[in-house]
Design an enzyme around this catalytic site. Structure first.
Site, mmCIF file in Angstrom:
data_model
loop_
_atom_site.group_PDB
_atom_site.id
_atom_site.type_symbol
_atom_site.label_atom_id
_atom_site.label_comp_id
_atom_site.label_asym_id
_atom_site.label_seq_id
_atom_site.Cartn_x
_atom_site.Cartn_y
_atom_site.Cartn_z
ATOM 1 N N GLN A 261 34.319 45.962 36.335
ATOM 2 C CA GLN A 261 33.103 45.255 35.946
ATOM 3 C C GLN A 261 32.650 44.314 37.051
ATOM 4 O OE1 GLN A 261 33.429 43.643 31.966
ATOM 5 N NE2 GLN A 261 34.773 45.310 31.332
ATOM 6 N N ALA A 381 36.631 31.031 38.908
ATOM 7 C CA ALA A 381 38.074 30.860 39.055
ATOM 8 C C ALA A 381 38.392 30.609 40.519
ATOM 9 C CB ALA A 381 38.802 32.112 38.576
ATOM 10 N N PHE A 383 40.081 30.547 44.040
ATOM 11 C CA PHE A 383 40.876 31.549 44.746
ATOM 12 C C PHE A 383 42.300 31.038 45.000
ATOM 13 C CE2 PHE A 383 38.218 34.812 47.235
ATOM 14 C CZ PHE A 383 37.413 35.044 46.143
ATOM 15 N N LEU A 384 43.221 31.972 45.043
ATOM 16 C CA LEU A 384 44.569 31.675 45.504
ATOM 17 C C LEU A 384 44.563 31.782 47.030
ATOM 18 C CD1 LEU A 384 46.598 33.739 42.900
ATOM 19 C CD2 LEU A 384 46.517 31.248 43.111
ATOM 20 N N ASP A 450 45.376 43.564 27.796
ATOM 21 C CA ASP A 450 45.114 44.200 29.087
ATOM 22 C C ASP A 450 46.008 43.627 30.177
ATOM 23 O OD1 ASP A 450 43.743 45.825 30.887
ATOM 24 O OD2 ASP A 450 42.381 44.207 31.431
ATOM 25 N N GLU A 455 51.569 39.589 38.951
ATOM 26 C CA GLU A 455 51.833 39.270 40.351
ATOM 27 C C GLU A 455 52.726 38.043 40.497
ATOM 28 O OE1 GLU A 455 48.520 39.264 43.153
ATOM 29 O OE2 GLU A 455 47.357 40.430 41.720
#
Ligand SMILES: *[C@@H]1O[C@H](CO)[C@@H](O)[C@H](O)[C@H]1NC(C)=O
Ligand SMILES: *[C@@H]1O[C@H](CO)[C@@H](O)[C@H](O)[C@H]1NC(C)=O
Ligand SMILES: *[C@@H]1O[C@H](CO)[C@@H](O)[C@H](O)[C@H]1NC(C)=O
Length: 578
Positions: A261, A381, A383-384, A450, A455
């Site tokens: 999406q 959100a 970012f890492l 889902d 990670e």
């Protein structure tokens, strides 16, 4: 005659071309010369460093980069370029889609890495002691007052169960270790002792204080990541980062490729980046009963609520997410360089601005995202750290669903499935199985089916938490509790004592989960985030989880179910207090 005119015309064109070239070069060089002048003048006047007059100075925040710039003088290129800063962040929340449209622009891996390290070195040089900075970030005592009145949330965070310290951190326990990373550049290593011997540096940090304060919040967040948590309980950095997500000017937008999406990568003026998921569903809408979990919408409010829920459960494994009302014209269409995205904008019959972008699901005129009239809600959100700096390992969830209309997964047909898992590394030792149980509880409370992969940060090996990424498919139904999500818990009957105790606490009237989440979500700009029945569903689901655990304890005995991860002292305080 004609020939002469033609020739003159050609000469004219060549002249225009030359003038354009010269202008271009001058414009390009000017800021550099200016900065060089600033650098030369700086030692006499420290303020001049931050007074850099570069045309594109982003904001007052990165002032210290100005100073740092001046100090490193003409030896290194000036402002941290957008390019080098971008490399510090990454957000890939779907396995196999770690490439973003933006990373496609980047130069290949090794170059990225060198560049990224250089970037970190620059920061280390400008700030000095990164170890001290970590201290600064983690040890700052909670001194914030939450919005007056009796706050259940602040009472919760004062509870001993929410004050259990994490173990002492060694160099192996922090995601970034400036001392090791600095070895990549001998020059930087030499500079490590500058505070003691520095002559010119002193003028830039007259108080001798490291300038951690001047780091952008997203970088503070990255530096604070360790083996046990994505961010510390003291939420000052995270709260500032959440504010940035809402307030920072959006300077560029790209589509994230690979996902099913549409998701947008937004870059802010302070070089921070975030993943934008636009609103697709109203808050009251439930996922239709005939929808498969894998074709369900990703909900922006689920991403926001998941961040808050994860924090209330004291996991702190979801990267910060904030809701934001975005002006589709000004903050998406006008700042994107992506023609494919730009071309999908149109005006609907109701005179609203709409767009649909490109993706493999729901990216068509029929599923267009429309504003009101030009404003659209979405979640952002943080970012890492970029994968080039902090690799992550993607693991297949042992209780993954089949993602098939007819097939069943092994765990659905084999009641002893957990025994198998328990004998398979990395679930045979350490805390990974317990982390899966935490994640199971988190997902069941939200109704998220889902969770096919998860990670971890590669640096921490198998002994680290699971990052709870990608929660957009939670909060789809409030009138149904999907007990199959709890299967890992019912099959394994294992849980951390800390988690179990917190769940018991959140089932009490005094710390009622739905009240706490509601209060926490009030802090978001787009509040109310959740439709009331979703909140009530969580109290109901919490009781189901506790019932499952009670059954487990009856069946297998307390000590076989509950893993005591609490220090005896702490456990005593908690039990004596309640
Ligand atoms: C991205 O994922 C692909 C597999 O889809 C993998 O081969 C590649 O190494 C990954 N890149 C990074 C930077 O992790
Ligand atoms: C959105 O931005 C455009 C400028 O591109 C402006 O004309 C419009 O008024 C803005 N909409 C809102 C609601 O602020
Ligand atoms: C971590 O888990 C993997 C299983 O995926 C295993 O092969 C590896 O040996 C484990 N590492 C350690 C240090 O236990």
């Amino acid at each position: 005659m004609k020939m002469i005119v033609l020739r003159r015309f050609r000469v004219l064109i060549v002249m225009v071309f030359l003038v354009a070239c010269t202008l271009h070069i001058v414009i390009d060089l000017l800021p550099r010369l200016e900065k060089r002048a600033v650098a030369a003048g700086a030692p006499a006047n420290p303020a001049a460093g931050s007074g850099c007059s570069c045309a594109h100075r982003p904001s007052d925040e990165p002032q210290n980069w100005g100073k740092q710039r001046a100090r490193t003088g003409s030896a290194q290129p000036g402002w941290p370029s957008k390019h080098t800063l971008r490399i510090l962040q990454d957000f890939s929340n779907e396995p196999g889609s770690n490439l973003t449209s933006q990373s496609l622009e980047k130069s290949p891996g090794s170059a990225d890495k060198t560049e990224a390290f250089r970037r970190l070195e620059d920061f280390a040089q400008s700030g000095g002691h990164l170890v001290g900075d970590k201290q600064f970030i983690q040890d700052a005592s909670p001194k914030r007052e939450r919005n007056g009145g009796p706050s259940k949330l602040s009472a919760l965070f004062q509870h001993p169960l929410y004050r259990i310290p994490i173990p002492q951190l060694s160099e192996d326990d922090t995601l970034f270790n400036m001392n090791t990373d600095l070895r990549f550049n001998p020059k930087a290593a030499e500079n490590q002792e500058w505070p003691n011997e520095g002559t010119d540096e002193e003028e830039y940090t007259p108080t001798g204080e490291p300038s951690a304060d001047s780091y952008p919040n997203w970088l503070k967040f990255h530096i604070g990541i360790n083996r046990y948590e994505l961010y510390s309980r003291d939420g000052t950095v995270i709260e500032s980062l959440v504010k940035d997500l809402v307030l920072q000017k959006i300077v560029s937008v790209a589509m994230k490729s690979g996902g099913t999406q549409l998701k947008l990568i937004m870059t802010f003026q302070n070089y921070g980046q975030a993943l934008f998921k636009p609103m697709k569903q109203t808050r009251e809408q439930e996922t239709p009963p005939d929808f498969f979990y894998f074709s369900d919408f990703e909900r922006h409010n689920a991403e926001i609520a998941a961040f808050h829920l994860d924090r209330i459960l004291d996991f702190r494994r979801v990267p910060p997410v904030a809701g934001r009302l975005v002006n589709m014209t000004k903050e998406i269409r006008d700042v994107t360089r992506d023609k494919k995205l730009w071309r999908t904008f149109f005006i609907s019959p109701a005179n609203n601005i709409c767009f649909y972008g490109e993706c493999s699901y729901y990216c068509s005129t029929e599923h267009a995202l429309c504003g009101k009239p030009d404003q659209i809600e979405g979640s952002l959100a943080a970012f890492l750290p970029d994968l080039a700096l902090a690799k992550r390992k993607t693991w297949r969830n042992p209780w993954r669903r089949s993602y098939h209309k007819r097939k069943k997964a092994e765990w659905e047909v084999d009641p002893d499935y957990c025994e198998e898992v328990k004998q398979t590394p990395p679930y045979d030792t350490g805390t990974r199985l317990l982390d899966i149980m935490d994640m199971t509880i988190f997902d069941f409370l939200m109704g998220n089916m889902d969770r096919h992969h998860y990670e971890t940060f590669e640096k921490f090996g198998n002994e680290t938490f699971i990052i709870h990424l990608d929660n957009g498919r939670g909060f789809g139904k409030y009138s149904h509790d999907e007990t199959s999500i709890l299967v890992p818990l019912t099959q394994c009957c294992r849980i951390r004592k800390s988690t179990h105790s917190r769940l018991q606490l959140l089932a009490k009237e005094e710390f009622k989960l739905s009240d706490l989440l509601e209060e926490s979500l009030l802090q978001d700009r787009l509040s109310p985030i959740l439709y009331r029945p979703h909140l009530e569903a969580m109290d109901r689901r919490l009781r189901i989880i506790l019932r499952v655990l009670n059954d487990c304890i009856e069946k297998d005995g307390y000590s076989n179910v509950v893993e005591n991860d609490l220090d005896r002292d702490i456990a005593d305080t908690i039990t004596s207090k309640r």
